[in-house]
Design an enzyme around this catalytic site. Structure first.
Site, PDB file in Angstrom:
ATOM      1  NE  ARG A 266       1.692 -10.335  -8.705  1.00 16.53           N
ATOM      2  CZ  ARG A 266       0.896  -9.296  -8.835  1.00 16.53           C
ATOM      3  NH1 ARG A 266       1.384  -8.104  -8.800  1.00 16.53           N
ATOM      4  NH2 ARG A 266      -0.395  -9.441  -9.014  1.00 16.53           N
TER       5      ARG A 266
ATOM      6  NE  ARG B 209      -5.261  -2.349 -12.070  1.00 18.86           N
ATOM      7  CZ  ARG B 209      -4.626  -1.179 -12.183  1.00 18.86           C
ATOM      8  NH1 ARG B 209      -5.301  -0.036 -12.004  1.00 18.86           N
ATOM      9  NH2 ARG B 209      -3.338  -1.128 -12.471  1.00 18.86           N
TER      10      ARG B 209
ATOM     11  NE  ARG C 212      -8.447  -6.907 -14.900  1.00 19.83           N
ATOM     12  CZ  ARG C 212      -7.388  -6.668 -14.122  1.00 19.83           C
ATOM     13  NH1 ARG C 212      -6.180  -6.966 -14.546  1.00 19.83           N
ATOM     14  NH2 ARG C 212      -7.534  -6.120 -12.930  1.00 19.83           N
TER      15      ARG C 212
ATOM     16  CG  ASN D 199       1.942  -6.825 -12.534  1.00 25.66           C
ATOM     17  OD1 ASN D 199       2.965  -6.473 -13.105  1.00 25.66           O
ATOM     18  ND2 ASN D 199       1.112  -5.981 -11.989  1.00 25.66           N
ATOM     19  CG  ASP D 200      -1.601 -12.429 -12.393  1.00 25.09           C
ATOM     20  OD1 ASP D 200      -1.000 -12.420 -11.301  1.00 25.09           O
ATOM     21  OD2 ASP D 200      -2.816 -12.224 -12.496  1.00 25.09           O
TER      22      ASP D 200
ATOM     23  CG  HIS E 189      -2.164  -0.733   1.108  1.00 20.57           C
ATOM     24  ND1 HIS E 189      -2.863  -0.801  -0.075  1.00 20.57           N
ATOM     25  CD2 HIS E 189      -2.882  -1.446   2.004  1.00 20.57           C
ATOM     26  CE1 HIS E 189      -3.953  -1.523   0.106  1.00 20.57           C
ATOM     27  NE2 HIS E 189      -3.986  -1.936   1.355  1.00 20.57           N
TER      28      HIS E 189
ATOM     29  CB  CYS F 294      -2.333  -3.472 -18.972  1.00 16.97           C
ATOM     30  SG  CYS F 294      -2.918  -5.160 -18.719  1.00 16.97           S
TER      31      CYS F 294
ATOM     32  CD  GLU G 285      -4.352 -12.308 -16.553  1.00 19.43           C
ATOM     33  OE1 GLU G 285      -3.815 -11.551 -15.723  1.00 19.43           O
ATOM     34  OE2 GLU G 285      -5.571 -12.291 -16.790  1.00 19.43           O
TER      35      GLU G 285
END
Length: 573
Positions: free
Chosen positions: A465, A297, A332, A454-455, A190, A502, A431
């Site tokens: 991760r 998102r 998405r 990321n994925d 965060h 993305c 992904e």
């Protein structure tokens, strides 16, 4: 000579300022027997009320500064403060053992903290920190202790802390807070996300920085490299003063790229877009000069609610976005499950939630929920340029099922006489390695791909991760991953389909020349990264980037690729 310490580069920027060390308040909570149980419960309830008032105030500050997505963190904090199960346990302990309220709350909340922090699921690990943050706030109010209000900082400082909670980070004023350093945390925490949104330089995961630095020490940090410098001499200070000024001038120079197209030095056109998760984030896209939204998102519409949003609620949100953006907006579809939970819908416990019932697997199974979203998106397409993409696609059959469902929704809308864009583009996230490997076949059916790095990294290297023990496997420049990206792009281009990206990698300055050379069409990133990426792109010749890409595909390791890219960037005119 100065002392250098390396941490995790979480938010870019260069700063030189005096340290302000914030040590976590060590609450001395003793078990005390009490005679007036009712009075103790009243103290608890009053402290909860004060804490909720605090959190609402912080939420409003965050909403104004950063938008709805970031402010939603404090909905979760208020839910914890209001949680009837936690309160019931605390009250029961006060009544049963006749103990003081702060001890009862500390005992109960600590049990929850320990339980959640030991779970593998990153969502619950994150919740453990939230529980700790909220419970300490309530306990402080019970004890009548002052709570650190970082919004009152009125001189230039670099904050040093073990960690910064979301409620603390949201209060930071970048006019005075020139950076922050923490012992713990990483790029996806965060604190890191907030720092990037606020454009405050930050380096995390420094382990013992609170022991190495004292308040008023002069320190320097480079948020791009993750380097902190201590014990500065006069030459070091002059050097950093120059660096800070150069960085300020660079940011000013970047503004000229706001209304420019994204072109390479040899005039090859690409798109640089922004990722957002809320209707409140649209202004940041307009301010950044992004050429569209490569990822909206939609799950935040669900996570910020106490019910599945209706078709009408979704339609209004999607319409609001596309009517303000003149370029394509790619939505998405609901990507829920794994680390994303809903307060009003309970997923079954799974051994591997990231590999389980989530994203497209969930929506294809729950077509009642999926239909509301698809109909809302199609209806919104009548008001602007809109694309729909499905997350977590693993097989061609899955994509065909999802696309067929869209066609069924179109037929319904036709019967009802409701307008929509019949040419709306239908694409998919890449992904999962299976989708990348078979991209040339998927491209027969999909209008576009968007690579979610990321994925894709997580699934390619079988590494979580969020798990620091295997964080060394988060290797965005590993040749094996670059080959998967190359397969995806070439497979799409074979059928004249376009490819975007993305994930965080799209905004990484080291990755950009390689992705250019691999002929990626669209780069979607945080709005704050758009101008920097456009500036860098303008210095790179597409023909030379292609040569670089061919070289890195023949490498064996992440380190070899890093070296080639660094040499390439250092030799730009």
């Amino acid at each position: 000579m100065s002392k250098q310490i390396k941490g995790i580069a979480a938010s870019e920027g260069i700063s030189l300022a005096r340290a302000l060390v914030i040590k976590e308040t060590k609450l001395d909570i003793q078990k005390q027997l009490i005679s007036d149980v009712d009075q103790e419960i009243i103290k608890l309830e009053q402290a909860i009320e004060k804490s909720i008032a605090d959190l609402k105030k912080i939420q409003q500050i965050t909403l104004k500064k950063l938008g709805e997505e970031k402010a939603a963190i404090f909905d979760a904090h208020q839910d914890i403060a209001n949680d009837p199960a936690i309160k019931e346990e605390v009250v029961e302990l006060i009544k049963k053992e006749k103990v003081n309220a702060e001890y009862a709350l500390f005992t109960v909340s600590n049990n929850y903290f320990e339980m959640f922090s030991q779970l593998e699921d990153p969502y619950f690990k994150e919740r453990s920190a939230d529980i700790k943050d909220v419970s300490l706030r309530i306990i402080s109010h019970i004890l009548g202790l002052e709570i650190h209000d970082l919004s009152t900082i009125d001189k230039e400082v670099i904050i040093i802390s073990d960690d910064l909670t979301p409620s603390q980070t949201a209060q930071l004023d970048k006019k005075f807070v020139k950076g922050f350093l923490t012992n713990v945390g990483g790029r996806t925490s965060h604190a890191a996300i907030m720092a990037r949104s606020l454009e405050i330089p930050a380096i995390l995961g420094l382990k013992n920085i609170t022991e190495l630095v004292k308040t008023d020490d002069l320190i320097a940090l480079d948020g791009s490299s993750g380097i902190v410098e201590l014990d500065l001499n006069d030459d070091d200070i002059k050097n950093y003063q120059t660096k800070v000024q150069q960085y300020i001038e660079l940011k000013e120079q970047l503004k000229k790229f706001k209304d420019e197209p994204s072109l390479t030095k040899d005039k090859i056109k690409k798109l640089i877009e922004a990722n957002i998760g809320s209707t409140n984030d649209v202004q940041s896209v307009l301010d950044s000069g992004a050429e569209g939204i490569g990822l909206f998102r939609t799950e935040f519409l669900y996570m910020d609610n106490d019910h599945f949003p209706t078709e009408e609620e979704q339609f209004e949100a999607y319409k609001k976005v596309v009517s303000q953006i003149k370029h394509l907006v790619v939505f998405r579809t609901l990507d829920i499950g794994g680390d994303k939970k809903l307060s009003y819908f309970k997923f079954d416990e799974e051994m591997n939630p990231f590999l389980g019932y989530r994203a497209i697997r969930f929506t294809l199974d729950r077509k009642d929920i999926f239909k509301d979203q698809i109909r809302a998106l199609l209806r919104a397409s009548a008001f602007g340029k809109l694309g729909i993409m499905f997350p977590m696609i693993a097989t061609i059959d899955e994509f065909k099922q999802a696309k067929t469902f869209v066609e069924e929704c179109k037929i319904e809308l036709d019967k009802e006489g409701i307008k929509y864009d019949n040419q709306v583009q239908i694409g998919m996230m890449v992904e999962i390695p299976s989708a990348a490997i078979l991209a040339d076949q998927f491209a027969k059916y999909a209008d576009f791909f968007s690579i979610g790095t990321n994925d894709l990294i997580q699934y390619s290297f079988a590494s979580d991760r969020m798990n620091q023990n295997v964080s060394y496997l988060y290797q965005p420049l590993n040749p094996s991953l670059l080959r998967l990206i190359q397969l995806t792009i070439s497979g799409a281009h074979k059928h004249n389909k376009w490819v975007g990206m993305c994930g965080e990698m799209a905004g990484d300055s080291k990755a950009l020349p390689i992705l250019l050379g691999l002929d990626l069409d669209a780069f979607s990133m945080s709005a704050t990264s758009v101008l920097k990426a456009r500036s860098l792109m303008s210095k790179i010749e597409f023909s030379k980037a292609k040569i670089l890409a061919n070289k890195v595909l023949e490498c064996e390791t992440n380190e070899q690729v890093n070296k080639l890219v660094e040499d390439f960037l250092n030799n730009l005119d």
